[in-house]
Design an enzyme around this catalytic site. Structure first.
Site, PDB file in Angstrom:
ATOM      1  N   ILE A  56      12.374  -8.858 -22.533  1.00 44.09           N
ATOM      2  CA  ILE A  56      12.064  -7.637 -23.269  1.00 44.09           C
ATOM      3  C   ILE A  56      11.503  -7.950 -24.651  1.00 44.09           C
ATOM      4  O   ILE A  56      10.732  -7.172 -25.212  1.00 44.09           O
ATOM      5  CB  ILE A  56      13.333  -6.768 -23.404  1.00 44.09           C
ATOM      6  CG1 ILE A  56      13.869  -6.384 -22.023  1.00 44.09           C
ATOM      7  CG2 ILE A  56      13.080  -5.519 -24.240  1.00 44.09           C
ATOM      8  CD1 ILE A  56      15.262  -5.788 -22.064  1.00 44.09           C
TER       9      ILE A  56
ATOM     10  N   ASP B 178      25.254 -12.720 -28.677  1.00 37.56           N
ATOM     11  CA  ASP B 178      24.413 -12.507 -29.849  1.00 37.56           C
ATOM     12  C   ASP B 178      24.847 -13.481 -30.934  1.00 37.56           C
ATOM     13  O   ASP B 178      25.909 -14.106 -30.836  1.00 37.56           O
ATOM     14  CB  ASP B 178      24.486 -11.065 -30.359  1.00 37.56           C
ATOM     15  CG  ASP B 178      23.151 -10.586 -30.918  1.00 37.56           C
ATOM     16  OD1 ASP B 178      22.501 -11.368 -31.656  1.00 37.56           O
ATOM     17  OD2 ASP B 178      22.739  -9.446 -30.630  1.00 37.56           O
TER      18      ASP B 178
ATOM     19  N   ILE C 113      18.479  -2.395 -29.143  1.00 38.62           N
ATOM     20  CA  ILE C 113      18.343  -2.222 -27.697  1.00 38.62           C
ATOM     21  C   ILE C 113      19.594  -2.729 -26.994  1.00 38.62           C
ATOM     22  O   ILE C 113      20.119  -2.095 -26.080  1.00 38.62           O
ATOM     23  CB  ILE C 113      17.109  -2.975 -27.168  1.00 38.62           C
ATOM     24  CG1 ILE C 113      15.820  -2.402 -27.757  1.00 38.62           C
ATOM     25  CG2 ILE C 113      17.052  -2.929 -25.641  1.00 38.62           C
ATOM     26  CD1 ILE C 113      14.592  -3.252 -27.495  1.00 38.62           C
TER      27      ILE C 113
ATOM     28  N   ARG D 110       7.173   6.389 -19.933  1.00 43.82           N
ATOM     29  CA  ARG D 110       6.381   7.255 -20.818  1.00 43.82           C
ATOM     30  C   ARG D 110       5.242   7.914 -20.048  1.00 43.82           C
ATOM     31  O   ARG D 110       4.982   9.114 -20.217  1.00 43.82           O
ATOM     32  CB  ARG D 110       5.830   6.431 -21.987  1.00 43.82           C
ATOM     33  CG  ARG D 110       6.873   6.068 -23.027  1.00 43.82           C
ATOM     34  CD  ARG D 110       6.310   5.125 -24.063  1.00 43.82           C
ATOM     35  NE  ARG D 110       7.281   4.886 -25.134  1.00 43.82           N
ATOM     36  CZ  ARG D 110       7.364   3.770 -25.835  1.00 43.82           C
ATOM     37  NH1 ARG D 110       6.525   2.766 -25.581  1.00 43.82           N
ATOM     38  NH2 ARG D 110       8.265   3.640 -26.790  1.00 43.82           N
TER      39      ARG D 110
ATOM     40  N   HIS E 100       1.717  -5.044 -22.308  1.00 41.39           N
ATOM     41  CA  HIS E 100       2.761  -4.227 -22.923  1.00 41.39           C
ATOM     42  C   HIS E 100       2.500  -4.026 -24.410  1.00 41.39           C
ATOM     43  O   HIS E 100       3.412  -4.079 -25.228  1.00 41.39           O
ATOM     44  CB  HIS E 100       4.124  -4.882 -22.699  1.00 41.39           C
ATOM     45  CG  HIS E 100       5.291  -4.068 -23.170  1.00 41.39           C
ATOM     46  ND1 HIS E 100       5.520  -2.771 -22.759  1.00 41.39           N
ATOM     47  CD2 HIS E 100       6.298  -4.372 -24.035  1.00 41.39           C
ATOM     48  CE1 HIS E 100       6.622  -2.313 -23.342  1.00 41.39           C
ATOM     49  NE2 HIS E 100       7.109  -3.260 -24.120  1.00 41.39           N
TER      50      HIS E 100
ATOM     51  N   GLY F 296      21.229 -10.941 -26.995  1.00 42.16           N
ATOM     52  CA  GLY F 296      20.819  -9.996 -28.023  1.00 42.16           C
ATOM     53  C   GLY F 296      21.559  -8.691 -27.845  1.00 42.16           C
ATOM     54  O   GLY F 296      21.033  -7.612 -28.117  1.00 42.16           O
TER      55      GLY F 296
END
EC number: 1.1.1.37
Length: 358
Positions: free
Chosen positions: A162, A79, A58, A198, A222, A53
């Site tokens: 991810i 990809d 991302i 974060r 998540h 990807g």
């Protein structure tokens, strides 16, 4: 134009990997120098890393960051669209990693063969109004296909997943690997590092500290309420008012939505996610190298709770997540949050399992 020695062969080999029509047969025809032939002179052996990807929101930034990592010797960018362009762009960076591009399903096996670490950010991004579960129908199939390739071509690789919803896609990957007889729970790692980043950032703002000096364990999952920051375990030790706890918890849980809404339809948290993914991948590579005390949070197979998967701190080593840490003491607010997280997580995990088994 004349080139000295084997320079022409090296150039031909590198150029072949920038073309969408590249095949292993073309490589064999263009070069007899082998896989490592175009590694930077004097470079360390390093590790072989694939990004599946790589042309996405991302993936492009992640490709850039992994090309900068000195522990990477070979970087495969895969990809279904635009892989040659990203490969050409990133390959011009004067860092040690050799970059090779792969386009489409026919080249997936070539992209994966021999890899030490596979990072999977593939899938559609979040859009305004979408939850991570809204992505399930599309991304579940993508993850299944890619993990089937991993099971076939590099069954011993560590996998960093991810693709959202991570709470479900990790279970999908596990079921694919089980079917193939290659499942090693230590090597399947859901990436939750952005939740930690974060948490560190937002807590540092409240405390007036540098985020690099703050460490907030974030456990659970998540997505939404499954993201549980353990503010009682913050380092350096700190105390918060009830209103601060509520504010910080809600902001950490909704950080992704904050970015999606701020971008107003133009994307999701691609840059910060790429940063977090690169940070976690670097930790995995340091673990593979044998570094001591490499500890990160990750969504992994776990016995910390009654759930099959749960995000906690893990110690990374040569075989993946070699130790999964317990939660430690929780305050009442966190205990209530844990029960909410587990209830939500149970359904998400089962959804992933059912996608493969039914």
């Amino acid at each position: 134009m004349e080139f000295r020695g084997d320079a022409y062969k090296r150039i031909a080999m590198i150029s072949a990997h920038l073309q969408p029509s590249f095949t292993p047969q073309m490589e064999a025809k263009n070069s007899v120098m082998g896989l490592e032939s175009c590694r930077a002179k004097g470079g360390n052996p390093g590790f072989k890393v694939a990004i599946l990807g790589a042309a996405g929101g991302i993936g492009q930034s992640l490709s850039l960051l992994m090309k900068m990592n000195p522990l990477v010797s070979l970087l495969h960018l895969y990809d279904v669209v635009n892989a040659p362009g990203v490969t050409a762009d990133v390959s011009h960076m004067d860092t040690g990693a050799v970059v090779r591009g792969f386009l489409g399903a026919k080249q997936l096996e070539d992209a994966l063969t021999g890899m030490d670490l596979v990072i999977i950010p593939a899938g559609v991004p979040r859009k305004p109004g979408m939850t991570r579960d809204d992505l399930f129908k599309i991304n579940a199939g993508i993850v299944r296909t890619l993990c089937e390739g991993v099971a076939k071509c590099c069954p011993n690789a560590i996998v960093n997943l991810i693709s959202n919803p991570v709470n479900s896609t990790v279970a999908i990957a596990a079921e694919v690997f089980k079917k193939a007889g290659t499942y090693d729970p230590k090597k399947l790692l859901g990436v939750t590092t952005l939740d930690v980043a974060r948490a560190n950032t937002f807590v540092a703002e409240v405390l007036g500290l540098d985020p690099r000096e703050v460490d907030v364990p974030v456990v659970g999952g998540h997505a939404g309420v499954t993201i549980l920051p353990l503010l009682s375990q913050v380092k350096p030790p700190s105390s918060f008012t009830p209103s601060e706890i509520e504010y910080l918890t809600n902001r950490i849980q909704n950080g992704g939505t904050e970015v999606v809404e701020a971008k107003a339809g133009a994307g999701s948290a691609t840059l910060s996610m790429a940063y977090a993914a690169a940070k976690f991948a670097d930790a995995c590579l340091r673990g593979l190298r044998g570094d001591a005390n490499v500890i990160e949070c990750s969504f992994v197979a776990s016995q910390v709770t009654e759930l099959a998967f749960f995000a906690t701190k893990v110690r990374l080593g040569r075989t993946g997540a070699e130790e999964v840490f317990q939660l430690g003491p929780l305050n009442e607010y966190e205990r209530v949050g844990l029960e909410k997280a587990k209830e939500e997580l149970a359904g998400s995990i089962q959804k992933g399992v059912d996608f493969i088994r039914k």
